[in-house]
Motif scaffolding. Structure first.
Motif, PDB file in Angstrom:
ATOM      1  N   VAL A 242      -9.527   1.370  -6.046  1.00  0.00           N
ATOM      2  CA  VAL A 242      -8.119   1.022  -5.895  1.00  0.00           C
ATOM      3  C   VAL A 242      -8.014  -0.483  -5.671  1.00  0.00           C
ATOM      4  O   VAL A 242      -8.626  -1.032  -4.758  1.00  0.00           O
ATOM      5  CB  VAL A 242      -7.486   1.777  -4.712  1.00  0.00           C
ATOM      6  CG1 VAL A 242      -6.070   1.264  -4.440  1.00  0.00           C
ATOM      7  CG2 VAL A 242      -7.451   3.279  -4.996  1.00  0.00           C
ATOM      8  N   THR A 243      -7.261  -1.159  -6.532  1.00  0.00           N
ATOM      9  CA  THR A 243      -7.169  -2.618  -6.455  1.00  0.00           C
ATOM     10  C   THR A 243      -5.782  -3.120  -6.052  1.00  0.00           C
ATOM     11  O   THR A 243      -5.637  -4.280  -5.658  1.00  0.00           O
ATOM     12  CB  THR A 243      -7.537  -3.257  -7.805  1.00  0.00           C
ATOM     13  OG1 THR A 243      -6.617  -2.786  -8.814  1.00  0.00           O
ATOM     14  CG2 THR A 243      -8.964  -2.891  -8.208  1.00  0.00           C
ATOM     15  N   HIS A 244      -4.772  -2.255  -6.135  1.00  0.00           N
ATOM     16  CA  HIS A 244      -3.420  -2.699  -5.770  1.00  0.00           C
ATOM     17  C   HIS A 244      -2.541  -1.469  -5.579  1.00  0.00           C
ATOM     18  O   HIS A 244      -2.665  -0.474  -6.304  1.00  0.00           O
ATOM     19  CB  HIS A 244      -2.830  -3.585  -6.877  1.00  0.00           C
ATOM     20  CG  HIS A 244      -1.390  -3.954  -6.660  1.00  0.00           C
ATOM     21  ND1 HIS A 244      -0.982  -4.853  -5.710  1.00  0.00           N
ATOM     22  CD2 HIS A 244      -0.251  -3.523  -7.276  1.00  0.00           C
ATOM     23  CE1 HIS A 244       0.336  -4.979  -5.753  1.00  0.00           C
ATOM     24  NE2 HIS A 244       0.797  -4.181  -6.693  1.00  0.00           N
ATOM     25  N   ALA A 245      -1.634  -1.543  -4.592  1.00  0.00           N
ATOM     26  CA  ALA A 245      -0.661  -0.481  -4.370  1.00  0.00           C
ATOM     27  C   ALA A 245       0.661  -1.104  -3.916  1.00  0.00           C
ATOM     28  O   ALA A 245       0.665  -2.080  -3.161  1.00  0.00           O
ATOM     29  CB  ALA A 245      -1.161   0.514  -3.327  1.00  0.00           C
ATOM     30  N   ARG A 246       1.750  -0.527  -4.386  1.00  0.00           N
ATOM     31  CA  ARG A 246       3.079  -0.981  -3.981  1.00  0.00           C
ATOM     32  C   ARG A 246       3.974   0.231  -3.797  1.00  0.00           C
ATOM     33  O   ARG A 246       4.000   1.142  -4.636  1.00  0.00           O
ATOM     34  CB  ARG A 246       3.689  -1.893  -5.041  1.00  0.00           C
ATOM     35  CG  ARG A 246       5.068  -2.466  -4.647  1.00  0.00           C
ATOM     36  CD  ARG A 246       5.756  -3.120  -5.833  1.00  0.00           C
ATOM     37  NE  ARG A 246       6.114  -2.144  -6.860  1.00  0.00           N
ATOM     38  CZ  ARG A 246       7.216  -1.389  -6.840  1.00  0.00           C
ATOM     39  NH1 ARG A 246       8.078  -1.489  -5.827  1.00  0.00           N
ATOM     40  NH2 ARG A 246       7.471  -0.552  -7.820  1.00  0.00           N
ATOM     41  N   LEU A 247       4.715   0.257  -2.700  1.00  0.00           N
ATOM     42  CA  LEU A 247       5.608   1.376  -2.404  1.00  0.00           C
ATOM     43  C   LEU A 247       6.998   0.842  -2.146  1.00  0.00           C
ATOM     44  O   LEU A 247       7.219   0.076  -1.198  1.00  0.00           O
ATOM     45  CB  LEU A 247       5.101   2.148  -1.181  1.00  0.00           C
ATOM     46  CG  LEU A 247       5.943   3.331  -0.709  1.00  0.00           C
ATOM     47  CD1 LEU A 247       5.958   4.448  -1.763  1.00  0.00           C
ATOM     48  CD2 LEU A 247       5.419   3.863   0.628  1.00  0.00           C
ATOM     49  N   GLY A 248       7.964   1.236  -2.987  1.00  0.00           N
ATOM     50  CA  GLY A 248       9.351   0.851  -2.785  1.00  0.00           C
ATOM     51  C   GLY A 248       9.575  -0.638  -2.748  1.00  0.00           C
ATOM     52  O   GLY A 248       8.808  -1.432  -3.297  1.00  0.00           O
ATOM     53  N   THR A 249      10.674  -1.027  -2.067  1.00  0.00           N
ATOM     54  CA  THR A 249      11.020  -2.438  -1.921  1.00  0.00           C
ATOM     55  C   THR A 249      10.811  -2.850  -0.465  1.00  0.00           C
ATOM     56  O   THR A 249      10.884  -2.010   0.442  1.00  0.00           O
ATOM     57  CB  THR A 249      12.484  -2.685  -2.316  1.00  0.00           C
ATOM     58  OG1 THR A 249      13.330  -1.856  -1.493  1.00  0.00           O
ATOM     59  CG2 THR A 249      12.715  -2.349  -3.770  1.00  0.00           C
ATOM     60  N   PRO A 250      10.554  -4.134  -0.216  1.00  0.00           N
ATOM     61  CA  PRO A 250      10.325  -4.577   1.159  1.00  0.00           C
ATOM     62  C   PRO A 250      11.640  -4.653   1.940  1.00  0.00           C
ATOM     63  O   PRO A 250      12.227  -5.718   2.135  1.00  0.00           O
ATOM     64  CB  PRO A 250       9.676  -5.955   0.977  1.00  0.00           C
ATOM     65  CG  PRO A 250      10.198  -6.449  -0.328  1.00  0.00           C
ATOM     66  CD  PRO A 250      10.351  -5.232  -1.186  1.00  0.00           C
ATOM     67  N   ALA A 251      12.126  -3.496   2.355  1.00  0.00           N
ATOM     68  CA  ALA A 251      13.382  -3.409   3.098  1.00  0.00           C
ATOM     69  C   ALA A 251      13.284  -2.271   4.110  1.00  0.00           C
ATOM     70  O   ALA A 251      12.512  -1.319   3.923  1.00  0.00           O
ATOM     71  CB  ALA A 251      14.548  -3.171   2.139  1.00  0.00           C
ATOM     72  N   PHE A 252      14.080  -2.370   5.206  1.00  0.00           N
ATOM     73  CA  PHE A 252      14.036  -1.329   6.244  1.00  0.00           C
ATOM     74  C   PHE A 252      15.119  -0.274   6.067  1.00  0.00           C
ATOM     75  O   PHE A 252      15.067   0.775   6.716  1.00  0.00           O
ATOM     76  CB  PHE A 252      14.176  -1.972   7.625  1.00  0.00           C
ATOM     77  CG  PHE A 252      12.996  -2.819   8.002  1.00  0.00           C
ATOM     78  CD1 PHE A 252      11.791  -2.251   8.379  1.00  0.00           C
ATOM     79  CD2 PHE A 252      13.102  -4.200   7.963  1.00  0.00           C
ATOM     80  CE1 PHE A 252      10.706  -3.044   8.715  1.00  0.00           C
ATOM     81  CE2 PHE A 252      12.025  -5.003   8.296  1.00  0.00           C
ATOM     82  CZ  PHE A 252      10.824  -4.425   8.680  1.00  0.00           C
ATOM     83  N   GLY A 253      16.073  -0.527   5.193  1.00  0.00           N
ATOM     84  CA  GLY A 253      17.172   0.423   5.063  1.00  0.00           C
ATOM     85  C   GLY A 253      17.044   1.362   3.886  1.00  0.00           C
ATOM     86  O   GLY A 253      17.951   2.163   3.641  1.00  0.00           O
ATOM     87  N   ILE A 254      15.941   1.255   3.125  1.00  0.00           N
ATOM     88  CA  ILE A 254      15.806   2.045   1.895  1.00  0.00           C
ATOM     89  C   ILE A 254      14.522   2.861   1.943  1.00  0.00           C
ATOM     90  O   ILE A 254      13.429   2.305   2.077  1.00  0.00           O
ATOM     91  CB  ILE A 254      15.782   1.139   0.650  1.00  0.00           C
ATOM     92  CG1 ILE A 254      17.003   0.219   0.618  1.00  0.00           C
ATOM     93  CG2 ILE A 254      15.706   1.983  -0.630  1.00  0.00           C
ATOM     94  CD1 ILE A 254      16.924  -0.857  -0.449  1.00  0.00           C
ATOM     95  N   ALA A 255      14.664   4.185   1.858  1.00  0.00           N
ATOM     96  CA  ALA A 255      13.488   5.044   1.675  1.00  0.00           C
ATOM     97  C   ALA A 255      13.045   4.896   0.224  1.00  0.00           C
ATOM     98  O   ALA A 255      13.877   4.908  -0.691  1.00  0.00           O
ATOM     99  CB  ALA A 255      13.819   6.493   2.004  1.00  0.00           C
ATOM    100  N   PRO A 256      11.734   4.748  -0.048  1.00  0.00           N
ATOM    101  CA  PRO A 256      11.276   4.380  -1.387  1.00  0.00           C
ATOM    102  C   PRO A 256      11.520   5.457  -2.435  1.00  0.00           C
ATOM    103  O   PRO A 256      11.467   6.658  -2.154  1.00  0.00           O
ATOM    104  CB  PRO A 256       9.775   4.143  -1.193  1.00  0.00           C
ATOM    105  CG  PRO A 256       9.417   4.972  -0.015  1.00  0.00           C
ATOM    106  CD  PRO A 256      10.601   4.925   0.889  1.00  0.00           C
ATOM    107  N   GLY A 257      11.737   4.968  -3.663  1.00  0.00           N
ATOM    108  CA  GLY A 257      11.915   5.886  -4.787  1.00  0.00           C
ATOM    109  C   GLY A 257      10.903   5.675  -5.892  1.00  0.00           C
ATOM    110  O   GLY A 257      10.917   6.396  -6.896  1.00  0.00           O
ATOM    111  N   GLU A 258      10.006   4.685  -5.735  1.00  0.00           N
ATOM    112  CA  GLU A 258       8.985   4.458  -6.750  1.00  0.00           C
ATOM    113  C   GLU A 258       7.756   3.819  -6.102  1.00  0.00           C
ATOM    114  O   GLU A 258       7.836   3.228  -5.015  1.00  0.00           O
ATOM    115  CB  GLU A 258       9.506   3.560  -7.871  1.00  0.00           C
ATOM    116  CG  GLU A 258       9.900   2.174  -7.413  1.00  0.00           C
ATOM    117  CD  GLU A 258      10.402   1.304  -8.562  1.00  0.00           C
ATOM    118  OE1 GLU A 258      10.756   1.862  -9.608  1.00  0.00           O
ATOM    119  OE2 GLU A 258      10.414   0.070  -8.395  1.00  0.00           O
ATOM    120  N   ALA A 259       6.647   3.943  -6.821  1.00  0.00           N
ATOM    121  CA  ALA A 259       5.395   3.369  -6.335  1.00  0.00           C
ATOM    122  C   ALA A 259       4.524   2.998  -7.521  1.00  0.00           C
ATOM    123  O   ALA A 259       4.582   3.644  -8.579  1.00  0.00           O
ATOM    124  CB  ALA A 259       4.659   4.350  -5.427  1.00  0.00           C
TER     125      ALA A 259
END
Length: 395
Positions: A242-259
């Motif tokens: 595993v070389t990279h991972a991203r979850l959602g957007t960097p915000a506190f008010g949004i539960a993520p919808g993509e990764a």
């Protein structure tokens, strides 16, 4: 296969000084995969000055090849180097350090070009007795796309060789020692890019959305576990990193919808790679389906296995023995991948590692620099290979 004319060309002190200066010029002006236009221009100018029988430019993008014909029909031998640098910031106090922010010749491709440019000088003065030598400056080696584009380019159709050789410098080995062995020399690998798509929600009501977080958390260790831990010389060797991972957007008010998830798949053989791909894709589809997510899978940086032909290796061993150069299998096969493997289609290929010194920084380190002392060493080895296969027409 050996010829009776056995005069081995040598570089003079002026040659070595000029080639060293040229190598350092290339080092100061690195260009990454697909952007090697100015490097290719500099290469073509150096090659033209040696009087080749033909120069082909624009191969597979920015590739350049020079052809030196022998006096009689015979095999065609390709000697290959790479044009591209890396997207890494160089950290060096050297006067010839990179002038381009975020880019550097930190794999030694500048030195490989200098070795092949040395061969252009020697072949310009002394043609092979028969056949032809093709000096190939290949683009886009670092991302695995260059060799495939060169080979599929119509301009390469009449350049297809019978033999293909490449030398890559290798820190950690004694300076000038050569590693070579028949069979797989460098692993197959590819970058697997995953996109998991669900539905965003307010962070206070995550249950109204569809988060890919559980699936992402499951897949990272599950994909890594596909690596079987076999020794590198075992045909079953496999590795998933595993070389990279991203979850959602960097915000506190949004539960993520993509990764997004990047995983490098690696294997010793191409057959094992096909099985590893199937295993990895099955895991992804199962995890996505179980979580009600959409899954998109794509691949980048695709490298096939580089396999050295036993006959080509035997030729190289004879040449090294005649030169008195120490050699052995060394770290081969090696885990890193090498785009050179694609030139083995229809050609007897041999891949050689040339020791860059035991205490030198590793390849891709920000303080790596190619040792200039290897320029005449590499040229002498290439010359001996040509002599073994084609001979020289005159001293």
């Amino acid at each position: 296969m050996k010829q009776t004319a056995r005069a081995l060309p040598r570089l003079g002190n002026a040659d070595i000084a000029e080639l060293t200066d040229w190598r350092r010029l290339l080092h100061r002006h690195p260009e990454v995969s697909g952007e090697e236009a100015e490097t290719a221009r500099r290469v073509a100018a150096v090659l033209r000055a040696t009087g080749p029988d033909r120069i082909v430019t624009g191969l597979g993008g920015h590739g350049v090849a020079a052809i030196y014909e022998g006096a009689a029909p015979g095999p065609r031998v390709l000697l290959r180097c790479e044009l591209d640098a890396l997207p890494i910031e160089e950290r060096s106090d050297a006067a010839h350090r990179s002038t381009v922010p975020g880019k550097g010749h930190l794999c030694g491709h500048d030195g490989h070009m200098a070795m092949i440019a040395a061969m252009a000088r020697l072949l310009g003065r002394t043609r092979p007795a028969r056949g032809a030598v093709i000096l190939m400056f290949q683009p886009a080696e670092e991302d695995g796309s260059g060799a495939a584009r060169v080979i599929s380019d119509p301009g390469f159709a009449d350049l297809r060789p019978d033999f293909a050789f490449a030398i890559h410098n290798m820190p950690g080995m004694p300076l000038g020692h050569v590693a070579l062995a028949a069979g797989p020399s460098a692993c197959a690998s590819r970058g697997m890019r995953l996109r998991l798509t669900g539905r965003t929600a307010h962070a206070s009501q995550p249950e109204t959305g569809l988060s890919p977080m559980p699936a992402l958390a499951h897949l990272m260790p599950a994909l890594t576990a596909l690596g079987q831990g076999d020794p590198i010389n075992d045909p079953g060797f496999a590795l998933a990193t595993v070389t990279h991972a991203r979850l959602g957007t960097p915000a506190f008010g949004i539960a993520p919808g993509e990764a997004d998830l990047f995983v490098t798949l690696r294997s010793l053989t191409d057959d094992r790679m096909e099985r590893l791909i199937a295993e990895a894709e099955s895991l992804v589809r199962e995890a996505a389906a179980g979580a009600g997510l959409e899954a998109d899978i794509s691949y980048e940086d695709v490298f096939v296995t580089t396999t050295s032909d036993a006959g080509a290796v035997a030729i190289a061993v004879r040449a090294l023995d005649r030169l008195g150069v120490s050699h052995g299998p060394g770290p081969l096969p090696m885990r890193p991948s090498e785009d050179f493997g694609r030139f083995g289609t229809g050609a007897a290929l041999a891949f050689l590692l040339l020791g860059a010194g035991e205490d030198r920084p590793a390849l891709h380190n920000p303080d790596y620099d190619f040792p200039d002392d290897l320029i005449p060493v590499g040229a002498t080895i290439f010359s001996a290979l040509i002599e073994e296969i084609l001979g020289y027409a005159h001293a």
